[in-house]
Scaffold this active site. Sequence first.
Site, short mmCIF file in Angstrom:
data_model
loop_
_atom_site.label_atom_id
_atom_site.label_comp_id
_atom_site.label_asym_id
_atom_site.label_seq_id
_atom_site.Cartn_x
_atom_site.Cartn_y
_atom_site.Cartn_z
N HIS A 79 76.05 87.83 -13.35
CA HIS A 79 74.77 87.12 -13.31
C HIS A 79 74.12 87.10 -14.69
CE1 HIS A 79 71.97 90.66 -13.36
NE2 HIS A 79 72.94 91.28 -12.73
N ASP A 81 70.59 86.26 -15.00
CA ASP A 81 69.17 86.60 -14.94
C ASP A 81 68.98 88.08 -15.24
OD1 ASP A 81 70.46 87.00 -12.36
OD2 ASP A 81 68.50 87.57 -11.59
N ASP A 110 73.28 94.55 -18.25
CA ASP A 110 72.99 94.06 -16.90
C ASP A 110 72.38 92.67 -16.97
OD1 ASP A 110 72.53 93.93 -14.16
OD2 ASP A 110 70.67 95.06 -14.29
N GLU A 144 70.18 87.03 -9.25
CA GLU A 144 70.71 88.27 -8.65
C GLU A 144 69.64 89.34 -8.51
OE1 GLU A 144 72.64 92.22 -8.44
OE2 GLU A 144 71.25 91.44 -9.96
N GLU A 145 68.74 89.40 -9.47
CA GLU A 145 67.75 90.47 -9.47
C GLU A 145 66.63 90.25 -8.46
OE1 GLU A 145 68.17 93.14 -10.97
OE2 GLU A 145 69.35 92.82 -12.80
N ASP A 168 79.25 94.51 -12.78
CA ASP A 168 77.79 94.71 -12.72
C ASP A 168 77.48 96.00 -11.97
OD1 ASP A 168 75.06 94.18 -12.96
OD2 ASP A 168 75.00 93.02 -11.10
N HIS A 396 67.86 98.35 -16.78
CA HIS A 396 66.50 98.24 -16.23
C HIS A 396 65.51 99.13 -17.00
CE1 HIS A 396 67.38 96.40 -12.01
NE2 HIS A 396 68.15 95.88 -12.94
#
Length: 423
Positions: A79, A81, A110, A144-145, A168, A396
């Site tokens: 992904h 995003d 990520d 995805e997030e 991921d 994150h």
Amino acid sequence: MTDTKKYFDACVASIADIVKFDSSLAPAQPSMPFGKGAADCLAYFLDLAASFGFETHNYDNYVGEVIFGEGKEFAVLAHLDVVPAGKGWTKLPFGGEICDGKLYGRGTMDDKGPAVICLYCLRALKESGFVPKKKIKLIVGCNEECGWACIDHYNQCAHMPEEGFTPDADFPAIFAEKGILHFETAFPLPDAPFTSLTAGERPNMVCDYAAASGVSVRGAEKEGICIHGDTVEARGKSAHASTPEKGVNALGILLSYFAEKDERVKNIYDLLFADKLGLRKIEDETGPLTMSANVARYENGTLYITTDIRYPATCTQEQICEKLNAFGAPYTLLHCQKPLYNDKNGFLVSTLQKVYCEQTGRTEEAIAIGGGTYARALKNGAGFGPQFPDEPSTIHQKDEYITLENLQKLLDIYTSAIYELTK
């Protein structure tokens, strides 16, 4: 095996470029369901793939794919995003800066970095003359997030392969993923010891900042608490909600502060942070249940708190909801994903394990995680890297980075994995 070293510099440059797009969720625009940043990022990725001679498809800026080969379909799901940058960075979150052997930026790990790495793996295989016996689909989503609307759209517009992996997650190969529940609880709190309270940014990020104003009742001084007039601030450390133990929850600090003087707040704290109902005791071979209350707001005499739960793969959503019913406050399910559970000895997981061990010289067994990856969008899917065991994770978090040393390792690992799974 294909020599990937000659693609290293170009791969680094492409990751540095793609990181510069802020592809976190933004208000929709015409033909841009997740905002301009995500759409521009997807266009960059697909243009790069097309420049390598691959067939590409853009499905309405929800999701894109790169095609290599013919035959039975095989997916590599990534992904583009990202979660919001957040505060406290010492590097530009969308700068793509290289410093001390590290490439910094939101998405380097990520999941923009691994997505680009896998694209270069396909390029390396293609230019080496490899002809896969399967139709490889490198699928890159843009949501995805925050809800997986990209995968829902892909399933409407294209055909999802039954088997594949996603870069991921963690190494080694992942055979199981816990179930996920995001729920918002409405705790009645008239005449609260504050007039406003806000906390957190996303349900899947451990809350690193919380604040309450109009404070009428003060608790004892606590680590992480800062007081300015009638405003109380709490600061913690962000982490992925699937591993809340790696962070420090600022909302928990703030509620603990008020709980000393208000029994109603203490009850909320005890339910969500002290776990007085014993949810965290639910456990199987995929690990214990984790619970992280990460977003909160106070409105019209009610404290609304959104909590992330990751529950063991052999449990059901219904079993968890039975526990939530005992909270004594109404709640709304916001996001639910069933667990993923695969055969450790099946072709997919065993092949990924073989590649990992050969490329790294390590001997760890396949693992289960609390993270929710695109692997569960497949009938037979597995998470596979990019996070190496025993290495710091900045996913994150502020100052997210990928080391250049690991970038080369990932080029070798993913090239070998794709080769072994599609030859």
